[in-house]
Write an enzyme that holds these catalytic residues in place. Structure first.
Site, PDB file in Angstrom:
ATOM      1  N   HIS A 246       0.874  -1.172   0.000  1.00 20.66           N
ATOM      2  CA  HIS A 246       0.000   0.000   0.000  1.00 20.66           C
ATOM      3  C   HIS A 246       0.918   1.230   0.000  1.00 20.66           C
ATOM      4  O   HIS A 246       1.718   1.404   0.929  1.00 20.66           O
ATOM      5  CB  HIS A 246      -0.869   0.044   1.254  1.00 20.66           C
ATOM      6  CG  HIS A 246      -2.042  -0.884   1.246  1.00 20.66           C
ATOM      7  ND1 HIS A 246      -1.937  -2.231   1.071  1.00 20.66           N
ATOM      8  CD2 HIS A 246      -3.371  -0.630   1.393  1.00 20.66           C
ATOM      9  CE1 HIS A 246      -3.147  -2.786   1.116  1.00 20.66           C
ATOM     10  NE2 HIS A 246      -4.035  -1.827   1.319  1.00 20.66           N
TER      11      HIS A 246
ATOM     12  N   GLU B   8      -1.633   6.162  -0.953  1.00 22.79           N
ATOM     13  CA  GLU B   8      -3.069   6.267  -0.630  1.00 22.79           C
ATOM     14  C   GLU B   8      -3.241   7.632   0.058  1.00 22.79           C
ATOM     15  O   GLU B   8      -3.757   8.565  -0.541  1.00 22.79           O
ATOM     16  CB  GLU B   8      -3.488   5.106   0.272  1.00 22.79           C
ATOM     17  CG  GLU B   8      -4.954   5.130   0.681  1.00 22.79           C
ATOM     18  CD  GLU B   8      -5.307   4.022   1.693  1.00 22.79           C
ATOM     19  OE1 GLU B   8      -4.386   3.432   2.295  1.00 22.79           O
ATOM     20  OE2 GLU B   8      -6.521   3.778   1.890  1.00 22.79           O
TER      21      GLU B   8
ATOM     22  N   ASP C 246     -12.276  -2.917   1.198  1.00 26.44           N
ATOM     23  CA  ASP C 246     -13.012  -3.367   2.392  1.00 26.44           C
ATOM     24  C   ASP C 246     -14.499  -3.122   2.107  1.00 26.44           C
ATOM     25  O   ASP C 246     -15.078  -2.122   2.581  1.00 26.44           O
ATOM     26  CB  ASP C 246     -12.547  -2.567   3.614  1.00 26.44           C
ATOM     27  CG  ASP C 246     -11.035  -2.662   3.817  1.00 26.44           C
ATOM     28  OD1 ASP C 246     -10.565  -3.696   4.336  1.00 26.44           O
ATOM     29  OD2 ASP C 246     -10.330  -1.723   3.413  1.00 26.44           O
TER      30      ASP C 246
END
Ligand code: HPA
Ligand code: ZN
Length: 353
Positions: A209, A212, A291
């Site tokens: 990740h 972001e 999610d």
């Protein structure tokens, strides 16, 4: 080979939504802990005698409003408490996979972050056994192709991540790769250089990740220092034109999650999301759910929302789906088969080709 690409559609919204839902797709960025629908969250809490601050699905859903990544992570880690036994990990994994199948996903790569569970005394073997058994059952029942990715928490130390890497080695033939999630700001990829080096030496695929909430410089670090195969999110690369060019030239996939970015206020609106700009710049952009219950949608809902907000054409949508197969950690044969299934679907939907 159908003639879809480059041709715009004038189809009505309902027709295009139906087309998107049926299109063969991938979901390469989904966290199992973040896939627990409110109904299952309450069932698991009840089954394991765990008290949660929410007593109804409506109360849970109304808690899904976030100011930023950290405010989401606080809730996400609280939700992890309901997963205790092997059967819990099995149920959560199977529930996600069955929804993904209905959503038209034929290849899914699932993250789980064991440190949330092992710190509470759940064994790594309990967790992995539950997840793998559900993956096997879903493949047997529905034919979906699935890979497992183990995610380390970047707010913990690199030593903790290295210990996690050691702990998963008994399952290395069933684990595709490793990633890094959690609070990004102040925890740059460079903090995990040895972890990613060790993971690559063990033969794992790698993804991180980056970009972001963190700056474009973190994406640069991820590709240059960590030499990862893929970037999760990565959208702040738009602030660095040279980086955008390099990502395109290196064909490094970005697993973008637009509804997540919207709900975590990483973008002000979907209309200003850089997805289309990055796609047009030649980056290997894919669309993923992250999610899903927390952010309000699976892969199709992400595509549908982006189509409306960004005016994506059918060609764009098909390109995003194709990119999913060329970005997945699968063999060239399986990638070709996935892209072939898109072409076959387009042949059956001539109105969109
Ligand atoms: N970012 C960082 N960590 C996460 C995310 C995310 O989008 N989802 C679950 N853990
Ligand atoms: Zn994520």
């Amino acid at each position: 080979m159908p003639t879809t690409v480059g041709i715009e559609t004038t189809g009505d919204d309902a027709g295009i939504e139906h087309f998107i839902r049926g299109l063969p797709k991938t979901d390469l960025h989904i966290h199992l802990e973040g896939s627990i629908e409110p109904e299952l969250m309450l069932t698991l809490a009840d089954r394991n005698g765990i008290s949660l601050p929410w007593s109804s699905t409506a109360a849970l859903r109304s808690a899904y409003h976030f100011e930023d990544l950290q405010s989401f992570l606080d809730l996400y880690f609280a939700g992890c408490r309901v997963l205790v036994h092997e059967r819990d990990f099995y149920d959560v994994t199977l529930a996600y996979l069955e929804r993904a199948v209905v959503d038209g996903v034929i290849r899914a790569e699932l993250f789980i972050g064991p440190q949330s569970f092992t710190e509470r005394g759940v064994s790594i073997s309990t967790l992995i056994s539950g997840v793998l058994t559900a993956m096997d059952d879903a493949t047997r029942k529905h034919g979906i192709s699935i890979g497992l990715l183990i995610s380390a928490h970047r707010h913990r130390s690199e030593a903790d991540a290295l210990a996690l890497l050691d702990s998963i080695l008994p399952w290395s033939n069933r684990i595709l790769g490793v990633g890094l999630g959690g609070a990004e700001a102040g925890n740059p990829p460079s903090k995990f250089e040895r972890f990613f080096h060790a993971a690559r030496k063990k033969g794992f695929h790698t993804t991180v990740h980056a970009g972001e909430e963190g700056p474009a410089a973190y994406v640069r670090e991820a590709i240059e220092l960590l030499q990862v195969d893929r970037i999760d999110h990565g959208i702040t690369c738009r602030d660095d034109p040279a980086l955008v060019e390099d990502l395109a030239a290196m064909a490094i996939p970005l697993t973008v999650c637009p509804l997540s970015n919207l709900k975590l206020k990483v973008v002000q609106s979907l209309e200003t999301h850089p997805l289309k700009t990055l796609l047009d710049a030649g980056l290997r952009v894919t669309i993923n759910s992250d999610d899903p219950p927390y952010f309000g949608g699976y892969v199709s809902e992400n595509l549908i929302a982006c189509r409306q907000a960004l005016g994506l054409s059918v060609s764009d949508i098909v390109q995003l789906a194709r990119n999913g197969f060329s970005s997945a950690f699968i063999s060239q044969d399986e990638a070709d088969a996935g892209i072939g299934s898109i072409d076959a679907y387009l042949d059956e939907h001539v109105a969109f080709s």
